[in-house]
Design a protein around this motif. Structure first.
Motif, PDB file in Angstrom:
ATOM      1  N   TYR A   1       0.723  -1.218  -0.049  1.00 13.57           N
ATOM      2  CA  TYR A   1      -0.072   0.066  -0.135  1.00 13.57           C
ATOM      3  C   TYR A   1       0.915   1.126  -0.149  1.00 13.57           C
ATOM      4  O   TYR A   1       1.873   1.356   0.879  1.00 13.57           O
ATOM      5  N   ASP A   2       0.735   2.100  -0.799  1.00 12.75           N
ATOM      6  CA  ASP A   2       1.306   3.539  -0.878  1.00 12.75           C
ATOM      7  C   ASP A   2       0.425   4.567  -1.199  1.00 12.75           C
ATOM      8  O   ASP A   2       0.110   5.183  -2.555  1.00 12.75           O
ATOM      9  N   PHE A   3      -0.164   5.176  -0.158  1.00 12.39           N
ATOM     10  CA  PHE A   3      -1.031   6.306  -0.454  1.00 12.39           C
ATOM     11  C   PHE A   3      -0.896   7.004   1.080  1.00 12.39           C
ATOM     12  O   PHE A   3      -1.432   6.812   2.131  1.00 12.39           O
ATOM     13  N   PRO A   4       0.090   7.923   1.258  1.00 12.72           N
ATOM     14  CA  PRO A   4       0.374   8.459   2.467  1.00 12.72           C
ATOM     15  C   PRO A   4      -0.932   9.188   3.097  1.00 12.72           C
ATOM     16  O   PRO A   4      -1.674   9.870   2.461  1.00 12.72           O
ATOM     17  N   SER A   5      -1.270   9.254   4.285  1.00 11.41           N
ATOM     18  CA  SER A   5      -1.872   9.942   5.143  1.00 11.41           C
ATOM     19  C   SER A   5      -1.534  11.456   5.167  1.00 11.41           C
ATOM     20  O   SER A   5      -0.204  11.383   5.709  1.00 11.41           O
TER      21      SER A   5
ATOM     22  N   CYS B   1      -9.207  -4.786  -9.661  1.00  9.58           N
ATOM     23  CA  CYS B   1      -8.169  -5.799  -9.711  1.00  9.58           C
ATOM     24  C   CYS B   1      -8.346  -7.070  -9.052  1.00  9.58           C
ATOM     25  O   CYS B   1      -9.189  -6.960  -8.022  1.00  9.58           O
ATOM     26  N   LYS B   2      -8.148  -8.109  -9.604  1.00 12.52           N
ATOM     27  CA  LYS B   2      -8.347  -9.386  -8.965  1.00 12.52           C
ATOM     28  C   LYS B   2      -7.014  -9.886  -8.203  1.00 12.52           C
ATOM     29  O   LYS B   2      -6.120  -9.726  -9.122  1.00 12.52           O
ATOM     30  N   PHE B   3      -6.903 -10.088  -6.887  1.00 12.74           N
ATOM     31  CA  PHE B   3      -5.583 -10.636  -6.613  1.00 12.74           C
ATOM     32  C   PHE B   3      -5.530 -11.894  -7.057  1.00 12.74           C
ATOM     33  O   PHE B   3      -6.161 -13.014  -7.550  1.00 12.74           O
ATOM     34  N   LYS B   4      -3.930 -12.243  -7.443  1.00 15.69           N
ATOM     35  CA  LYS B   4      -3.682 -13.534  -7.875  1.00 15.69           C
ATOM     36  C   LYS B   4      -3.071 -14.451  -6.911  1.00 15.69           C
ATOM     37  O   LYS B   4      -2.295 -13.881  -5.762  1.00 15.69           O
ATOM     38  N   ASN B   5      -3.236 -15.376  -6.810  1.00 19.03           N
ATOM     39  CA  ASN B   5      -2.886 -16.434  -5.782  1.00 19.03           C
ATOM     40  C   ASN B   5      -1.453 -17.044  -5.850  1.00 19.03           C
ATOM     41  O   ASN B   5      -0.858 -17.442  -7.095  1.00 19.03           O
TER      42      ASN B   5
ATOM     43  N   SER C   1      -0.217  -3.990  -5.924  1.00 17.51           N
ATOM     44  CA  SER C   1      -0.103  -2.608  -5.566  1.00 17.51           C
ATOM     45  C   SER C   1      -1.167  -1.879  -5.495  1.00 17.51           C
ATOM     46  O   SER C   1      -1.913  -1.561  -6.524  1.00 17.51           O
ATOM     47  N   ILE C   2      -1.508  -1.223  -4.441  1.00 16.49           N
ATOM     48  CA  ILE C   2      -2.614  -0.040  -4.278  1.00 16.49           C
ATOM     49  C   ILE C   2      -2.152   1.319  -3.721  1.00 16.49           C
ATOM     50  O   ILE C   2      -1.414   1.476  -3.025  1.00 16.49           O
ATOM     51  N   THR C   3      -2.431   2.239  -4.475  1.00 17.90           N
ATOM     52  CA  THR C   3      -1.911   3.528  -4.465  1.00 17.90           C
ATOM     53  C   THR C   3      -3.213   4.386  -4.521  1.00 17.90           C
ATOM     54  O   THR C   3      -4.227   3.954  -4.541  1.00 17.90           O
ATOM     55  N   ARG C   4      -3.116   5.653  -4.334  1.00 19.00           N
ATOM     56  CA  ARG C   4      -4.147   6.771  -4.529  1.00 19.00           C
ATOM     57  C   ARG C   4      -4.808   6.564  -5.888  1.00 19.00           C
ATOM     58  O   ARG C   4      -6.113   6.844  -5.909  1.00 19.00           O
ATOM     59  N   SER C   5      -4.295   6.120  -6.806  1.00 17.72           N
ATOM     60  CA  SER C   5      -4.932   6.356  -8.385  1.00 17.72           C
ATOM     61  C   SER C   5      -5.614   4.781  -8.606  1.00 17.72           C
ATOM     62  O   SER C   5      -6.210   4.978  -9.713  1.00 17.72           O
ATOM     63  N   GLY C   6      -5.089   3.818  -7.954  1.00 19.07           N
ATOM     64  CA  GLY C   6      -5.906   2.562  -8.218  1.00 19.07           C
ATOM     65  C   GLY C   6      -5.029   1.428  -7.795  1.00 19.07           C
ATOM     66  O   GLY C   6      -4.303   1.623  -6.788  1.00 19.07           O
ATOM     67  N   CYS C   7      -5.079   0.522  -8.556  1.00 17.44           N
ATOM     68  CA  CYS C   7      -4.332  -0.686  -8.285  1.00 17.44           C
ATOM     69  C   CYS C   7      -3.652  -1.590  -9.667  1.00 17.44           C
ATOM     70  O   CYS C   7      -3.989  -1.353 -10.668  1.00 17.44           O
ATOM     71  N   GLU C   8      -2.956  -2.218  -9.097  1.00 16.50           N
ATOM     72  CA  GLU C   8      -1.778  -2.936 -10.558  1.00 16.50           C
ATOM     73  C   GLU C   8      -1.365  -4.010  -9.900  1.00 16.50           C
ATOM     74  O   GLU C   8      -0.867  -4.210  -8.672  1.00 16.50           O
ATOM     75  N   ASN C   9      -1.563  -5.212 -10.774  1.00 14.37           N
ATOM     76  CA  ASN C   9      -1.083  -6.648 -10.336  1.00 14.37           C
ATOM     77  C   ASN C   9       0.544  -6.441 -10.871  1.00 14.37           C
ATOM     78  O   ASN C   9       1.034  -6.390 -11.837  1.00 14.37           O
ATOM     79  N   LEU C  10       1.464  -6.684  -9.831  1.00 18.73           N
ATOM     80  CA  LEU C  10       2.877  -6.788 -10.115  1.00 18.73           C
ATOM     81  C   LEU C  10       3.451  -8.281  -9.918  1.00 18.73           C
ATOM     82  O   LEU C  10       2.821  -8.863  -9.120  1.00 18.73           O
ATOM     83  N   GLU C  11       3.965  -8.658 -10.880  1.00 20.28           N
ATOM     84  CA  GLU C  11       4.879  -9.920 -10.693  1.00 20.28           C
ATOM     85  C   GLU C  11       6.196  -9.736 -10.755  1.00 20.28           C
ATOM     86  O   GLU C  11       6.780  -9.435 -11.762  1.00 20.28           O
TER      87      GLU C  11
END
Length: 541
Positions: free
Chosen positions: A440-444, A511-515, A526-536
């Motif tokens: 998670y990367d979205f600073p408070s 985004c669907k989590f990958k097992n 990866s979850i950020t202010r702008s959305g999500c992305e699956n990283l491999e």
């Protein structure tokens, strides 16, 4: 006389009917309880699940609550904090709470479209030393109206985790409290409209580590269908303590116990002491500020301990594949180490930041900040490791405001991220059920690091709790920015979906989590202010 008995029976019948139709009255095996209508949801708080752990029951495994209520139990009072020396208190005297605190609190949304609800059981964090159910919010998730939330209180600090390493005082009482509470929830949640077959176990920080430790019990499958550990797992260096036996004997000495050579005598002595004095003795173990932040916590118990909870190291249990197989999500934030590195930026009376003291005290303080003092065999080994850490992250630079981010990175890696790498490797080799992870990367704008440092002029990045406060924060939703409200909504939907899923599928937004068990490389969302992305990826960022 007959007519009078008939009349009394009729009144009893009417009371039973009223209890069945009144959503605020719930019939439990111990009697009836009265909840509270909070507008958008019902609450049933401070319900005891264990006998009070006081007097002769102090430092013992919890016993199921057996009292019968003659009158309707008042379940409208918020849960008490368990007795603790709390980092959250700004004064020198940090004592809070009470010893009789083993309760669960149930929160049920008003939703006429559902006859029953999945259940999210929350185990609070706080380094096994502080915190409580009352400090975990519930209104954000209840506003969606799709799950029941249950919050668990458990013993903390020396009252919850004191151990002499033998059968007389094995420790882990707080974990055993959690376990008994989970059994209570399984047995009783249907009475509140909950679905006992759809229970999601959730925890953050020490709560996340607690979830992991509960998952190491093979029969947890009977109590939960899925689990989430946010920024905390049992492999974190602060989650399973070493040197605890010596600490128990030192505590007994501080408390004036005369015979400190016998575990049974120590236990007897401490049972006779004022619990407030026992907990206040925590201050004697702090070296600077609230460091180390975990002084008493989970331990590996001896195999001959009665009612033992953990008799092997978590890593060994996982290597032997002797743990529960239920879908599990783990996570960390990009700068989790803001807890408790941020305290280093608090300005001192001389106008300098505390971090500058590390230039002369790094080898002295680092082992307590980072929990490796008890894991090494000699002072030379400890000093060598400390020097290597500084060289690796700072090189020849000094400790100061300009190098703080690198120091915070040390805290993040050692206290939180490195264990995620190890855990993912173990699970990929020995696990069988779906296993997910996110970063998670979205600073408070005003998070835990700002509070610890007592300043708002520093960009700490995304620190410990920044994601959690958007799931179970105490602040009203109206105080969030529009981006935070969106992320909060996605997090709540993620939790709800996981609790309701029959296949263990997990999603965040689109985004669907990958097992991770289905791939050689690490699958990280990866979850950020702008959305999500699956990283491999091969290495965690």
């Amino acid at each position: 006389m007959w007519h009078w008995l008939t009349f009394l029976s009729f009144l009893h019948f009417l009371s039973l009917v009223a209890a069945q139709t009144d959503p605020l009255v719930v019939e439990l095996p111990n009697g009836r309880i009265q909840g509270r209508d909070n507008g958008g949801y019902y609450s049933y708080e401070s319900i005891p699940y264990a006998e009070p752990p006081v007097a002769e029951l102090r430092f013992e495994a919890p016993r199921p609550y057996s009292q019968q209520w003659k009158h309707v139990f008042d379940a409208t009072q918020p849960p008490e904090l368990c007795l603790q020396w709390s980092i959250l208190v700004d004064e020198d005297n940090k004592l809070m709470g009470k010893e009789d605190c083993l309760t669960v609190s149930v929160y049920k949304p008003k939703n006429e479209n559902r006859k029953s609800f999945p259940v999210v059981v929350v185990i609070h964090g706080g380094a096994f030393m502080f915190g409580g159910a009352a400090e975990v919010g519930h209104e954000m998730i209840l506003a969606h109206g799709n799950v029941i939330v249950v919050k668990v209180s458990y013993r903390l600090g020396p009252l919850g985790f004191l151990s002499t390493g033998d059968a007389d005082l094995p420790g882990n009482f707080g974990l055993k409290d959690q376990r008994l509470a989970l059994n209570w929830i399984k047995d009783n949640i249907a009475r509140f409209g909950g679905e006992p077959e759809n229970i999601l176990l959730f925890g953050q920080s020490a709560g996340g580590a607690s979830v992991h430790l509960q998952l190491l019990q093979p029969n947890i499958k009977q109590l939960a269908k899925a689990a989430i550990s946010i920024s905390g797992n049992a492999l974190d260096p602060w989650a399973l303590l070493q040197g605890y036996k010596q600490r128990a004997f030192e505590l007994a000495k501080f408390m004036g116990c005369k015979d400190i050579n016998s575990s049974s005598e120590i236990k007897k002595c401490l049972k006779s002491k004022d619990p407030k004095d026992i907990v206040s003795a925590v201050r004697n173990f702090l070296v600077i500020g609230y460091v180390p932040f975990a002084i008493f916590g989970p331990v590996v118990e001896p195999e001959d301990a009665i009612d033992s909870f953990l008799t092997q190291h978590p890593e060994d249990i996982m290597k032997n594949s002797n743990f529960a197989e239920i879908p599990w999500l783990i996570s960390y934030t990009t700068e989790d180490g803001g807890f408790n590195a941020a305290m280093l930026l608090e300005k001192q009376p001389n106008g300098k930041e505390l971090i500058e003291e590390l230039n002369n005290r790094w080898k002295e303080l680092a082992p307590d900040f980072l929990f490796y003092r008890q894991s090494m065999n000699s002072v030379d080994e400890i000093d060598s490791y400390s020097n290597n850490l500084k060289e690796r992250y700072l090189g020849n630079r000094s400790f100061n405001l300009d190098t703080y981010c690198d120091v915070q990175r040390i805290f993040t890696d050692i206290l939180f991220k490195n264990s995620v790498t190890k855990l993912m490797d173990l699970y990929k080799k020995h696990g069988k059920s779906p296993f997910y992870a996110y970063i998670y990367d979205f600073p408070s704008k005003k998070g835990l690091a700002h509070w610890l440092s007592r300043r708002n002029d520093i960009n700490f990045g995304t620190v410990h709790c920044d994601d959690f406060i958007l799931m179970f924060g105490l602040q009203p939703n109206s105080s969030l920015t529009s981006d935070e409200r969106t992320v909060s909504q996605y997090f709540v939907q993620m939790i709800e979906g996981f609790a309701q899923s029959s296949t263990g599928v997990l999603n965040y937004a689109n985004c669907k989590f990958k097992n991770n068990l289905d791939h050689k490389q690490i699958q990280l969302l990866s979850i950020t202010r702008s959305g999500c992305e699956n990283l491999e990826i091969d290495v965690l960022p």
